[in-house]
Design a protein around this motif. Structure first.
Motif, PDB file in Angstrom:
ATOM      1  N   HIS A  45       0.837  -1.209   0.000  1.00 28.28           N
ATOM      2  CA  HIS A  45       0.000   0.000   0.000  1.00 28.28           C
ATOM      3  C   HIS A  45       0.865   1.250   0.000  1.00 28.28           C
ATOM      4  CE1 HIS A  45      -3.342  -2.603   0.661  1.00 28.28           C
ATOM      5  NE2 HIS A  45      -2.823  -3.053   1.777  1.00 28.28           N
ATOM      6  N   GLU A  46       0.394   2.214  -0.756  1.00 32.20           N
ATOM      7  CA  GLU A  46       1.117   3.470  -0.832  1.00 32.20           C
ATOM      8  C   GLU A  46       1.141   4.134   0.535  1.00 32.20           C
ATOM      9  OE1 GLU A  46      -0.674   5.506  -4.056  1.00 32.20           O
ATOM     10  OE2 GLU A  46       1.074   6.790  -4.342  1.00 32.20           O
ATOM     11  N   HIS A  47       2.315   4.466   1.005  1.00 34.18           N
ATOM     12  CA  HIS A  47       2.424   5.104   2.315  1.00 34.18           C
ATOM     13  C   HIS A  47       3.808   5.721   2.374  1.00 34.18           C
ATOM     14  CE1 HIS A  47       2.375   5.733   6.609  1.00 34.18           C
ATOM     15  NE2 HIS A  47       3.556   5.138   6.672  1.00 34.18           N
ATOM     16  N   TYR A  48       3.872   7.022   2.585  1.00 36.12           N
ATOM     17  CA  TYR A  48       5.183   7.677   2.517  1.00 36.12           C
ATOM     18  C   TYR A  48       5.524   8.388   3.813  1.00 36.12           C
ATOM     19  CZ  TYR A  48       4.176   6.997  -2.416  1.00 36.12           C
ATOM     20  OH  TYR A  48       3.855   6.448  -3.615  1.00 36.12           O
ATOM     21  N   ASN A  77       7.261  20.644  -7.784  1.00 36.47           N
ATOM     22  CA  ASN A  77       5.831  20.515  -8.023  1.00 36.47           C
ATOM     23  C   ASN A  77       5.433  19.062  -8.312  1.00 36.47           C
ATOM     24  OD1 ASN A  77       3.354  21.576  -8.083  1.00 36.47           O
ATOM     25  ND2 ASN A  77       3.508  22.519 -10.132  1.00 36.47           N
ATOM     26  N   LEU A  78       5.913  18.152  -7.466  1.00 36.99           N
ATOM     27  CA  LEU A  78       5.667  16.726  -7.684  1.00 36.99           C
ATOM     28  C   LEU A  78       4.798  16.154  -6.574  1.00 36.99           C
ATOM     29  CD1 LEU A  78       9.297  15.574  -8.628  1.00 36.99           C
ATOM     30  CD2 LEU A  78       7.329  15.713 -10.163  1.00 36.99           C
ATOM     31  N   GLN A  79       3.938  15.232  -6.942  1.00 30.51           N
ATOM     32  CA  GLN A  79       3.161  14.480  -5.959  1.00 30.51           C
ATOM     33  C   GLN A  79       4.036  13.339  -5.450  1.00 30.51           C
ATOM     34  OE1 GLN A  79       0.097  15.161  -4.795  1.00 30.51           O
ATOM     35  NE2 GLN A  79       0.325  17.012  -6.052  1.00 30.51           N
ATOM     36  N   PRO A  80       3.843  12.939  -4.188  1.00 29.85           N
ATOM     37  CA  PRO A  80       4.641  11.800  -3.719  1.00 29.85           C
ATOM     38  C   PRO A  80       4.304  10.523  -4.494  1.00 29.85           C
ATOM     39  CG  PRO A  80       3.391  12.795  -1.900  1.00 29.85           C
ATOM     40  CD  PRO A  80       2.978  13.504  -3.145  1.00 29.85           C
ATOM     41  N   SER A  81       5.307   9.850  -4.969  1.00 31.15           N
ATOM     42  CA  SER A  81       5.173   8.511  -5.571  1.00 31.15           C
ATOM     43  C   SER A  81       6.535   7.871  -5.386  1.00 31.15           C
ATOM     44  CB  SER A  81       4.834   8.609  -7.062  1.00 31.15           C
ATOM     45  OG  SER A  81       5.972   9.033  -7.779  1.00 31.15           O
ATOM     46  N   LEU A  82       6.614   6.562  -5.576  1.00 32.67           N
ATOM     47  CA  LEU A  82       7.910   5.907  -5.382  1.00 32.67           C
ATOM     48  C   LEU A  82       8.976   6.558  -6.259  1.00 32.67           C
ATOM     49  CD1 LEU A  82       7.381   2.041  -5.163  1.00 32.67           C
ATOM     50  CD2 LEU A  82       7.970   3.643  -3.338  1.00 32.67           C
ATOM     51  N   GLN A  83       8.625   6.761  -7.525  1.00 40.24           N
ATOM     52  CA  GLN A  83       9.602   7.323  -8.462  1.00 40.24           C
ATOM     53  C   GLN A  83       9.974   8.758  -8.084  1.00 40.24           C
ATOM     54  OE1 GLN A  83      10.959   5.424 -11.195  1.00 40.24           O
ATOM     55  NE2 GLN A  83      12.420   7.072 -10.847  1.00 40.24           N
TER      56      GLN A  83
END
Ligand code: EPU
Length: 336
Positions: free
Chosen positions: A187-190, A205-211
């Motif tokens: 599950h996505e969790h940062y 200006n980026l949304q959190p994602s693994l990449q």
């Protein structure tokens, strides 16, 4: 296994110190650890070397250096929520990060860019950007080199702390880690608590994602830390010191901008980099041994520094920080 005599470890330590060891053994399969043990290798002078990114060799090593090169990642169990992944000690940390990125597994993304091998990660509980590897470790397995018994320690049994574990204390020189078993989330969790990371995401200006997290952290790291393929160093040379609350309050009277983080038992973790900078050492050099100009926590070999020059620089930094703040810095790097 491969055995080399009178072998230079220059390519096996990120400080690039050209010292020799009497014997260098590359372990190609976990079963070979037992063979080495049965031949008494662990009863004589020896050192288990991972990626060599946290060690400073100060002289030729008269014993045997044992270096795991066996690799492999295997899913042991998978649920809707997570994956139990067994990773061999000789696997490069960056390969595990790559695997997680490819398979969309969450938990260690903030640890991108840390050099070294998977087997070393639990020893000093590697950490960066608000995450420590202990948060994803289910078990650590290996062979006790004193009793020749296999061991499997649960997370709780590893006694993890800040840059610390049972492998630096009770089990020091008594075990060979062959596998680390990670529990990684599907599950996505940062963890975005660390300012430098959230600021970099915002700036781009980026949304959190693994990449995106991977890219941002690598950018932040590259702006502060030397490229170990070009400049000799071992990352943070010192641990961030942990002091009692009363001492912290006393220090605040003279240094109101002191950076601090809460630590265990009501104590306070200070930033060694800031203390070193305030002691005037950031960017200073004694010949080819220097304090890195973008991050004072890092000591570097600009080319021809001898180990003794690095050790002497380390001592001068410790002395000056001590005089100014009454805080004694402890090296995080293994000095051999
Ligand atoms: N700071 C200074 N001057 C400096 C360096 C830092 O004032 O020269 C201040 C910064 O302004 C910041 C604070 O100190 O407010 C913390 O600095 P930074 O974010 O760079 O982290 P760090 O505490 O210096 C630790 C780890 C690093 C890890 C970073 C990021 C230790 C010993 N080091 O460094 O780990 O990458 O946090 O999370 O805990 C490593 O172990 O090799 C390593 C690089």
């Amino acid at each position: 296994m491969q055995i080399y005599e009178n072998y230079s470890v220059k390519e096996h330590n990120t400080f690039m110190m050209d010292v020799r060891c009497a014997r260098f053994v590359c372990v190609e399969h976990p079963d070979e650890v037992r063979q080495l043990a049965e031949h008494g290798v662990f009863q004589s002078e020896h050192f288990i070397l991972g990626g060599g990114s946290n060690v400073l060799f100060t002289q030729d090593y008269t014993g045997t250096i044992i270096h795991p090169v066996f690799k492999g990642m295997e899913v042991l169990e998978e649920t809707e929520d997570d994956v139990l992944l067994r990773v061999a000690a000789g696997e490069e940390w960056k390969q595990l990060q790559q695997y997680c990125l490819q398979h969309q597994l969450y938990g260690i993304e903030n640890l991108i860019g840390i050099p070294g091998l998977v087997g070393s990660a639990p020893v000093q509980n590697i950490g960066a950007y608000g995450v420590e590897v202990k948060d994803t470790i289910a078990h650590v397995k290996g062979l006790r080199t004193d009793t020749l018994q296999p061991f499997a320690l649960s997370n709780a049994q590893c006694n993890f702390g800040y840059r610390d574990s049972i492998f630096k204390h009770e089990l020091k020189h008594k075990c060979f880690i062959t596998h680390v078993i990670f529990r990684l989330s599907k599950h996505e969790h940062y963890t975005l608590t660390y300012k430098a990371l959230s600021q970099e995401l915002d700036r781009c200006n980026l949304q959190p994602s693994l990449q995106n997290i991977t890219d941002c952290i690598l950018r932040v790291r590259n702006s502060k830390l030397p490229d170990i393929s070009k400049i000799g160093c071992a990352g943070s040379f010192f641990q961030n010191p942990i002091v009692p609350q009363a001492q912290y309050e006393q220090l605040l009277l003279t240094t109101p901008d002191l950076v601090s983080y809460p630590a265990d038992n009501g104590r306070v973790k200070l930033s060694a980099g800031q203390l070193i900078e305030k002691a005037g050492w950031k960017g200073r050099r004694n010949g080819d041994a220097g304090v890195y100009d973008k991050q004072a926590l890092v000591l570097v070999n600009y080319g021809m520094a001898t180990p003794q020059e690095i050790v002497s620089l380390c001592q001068q930094v410790i002395d000056d920080v001590n005089k100014l703040f009454g805080v004694t810095l402890a090296p995080e790097v293994n000095i051999l």
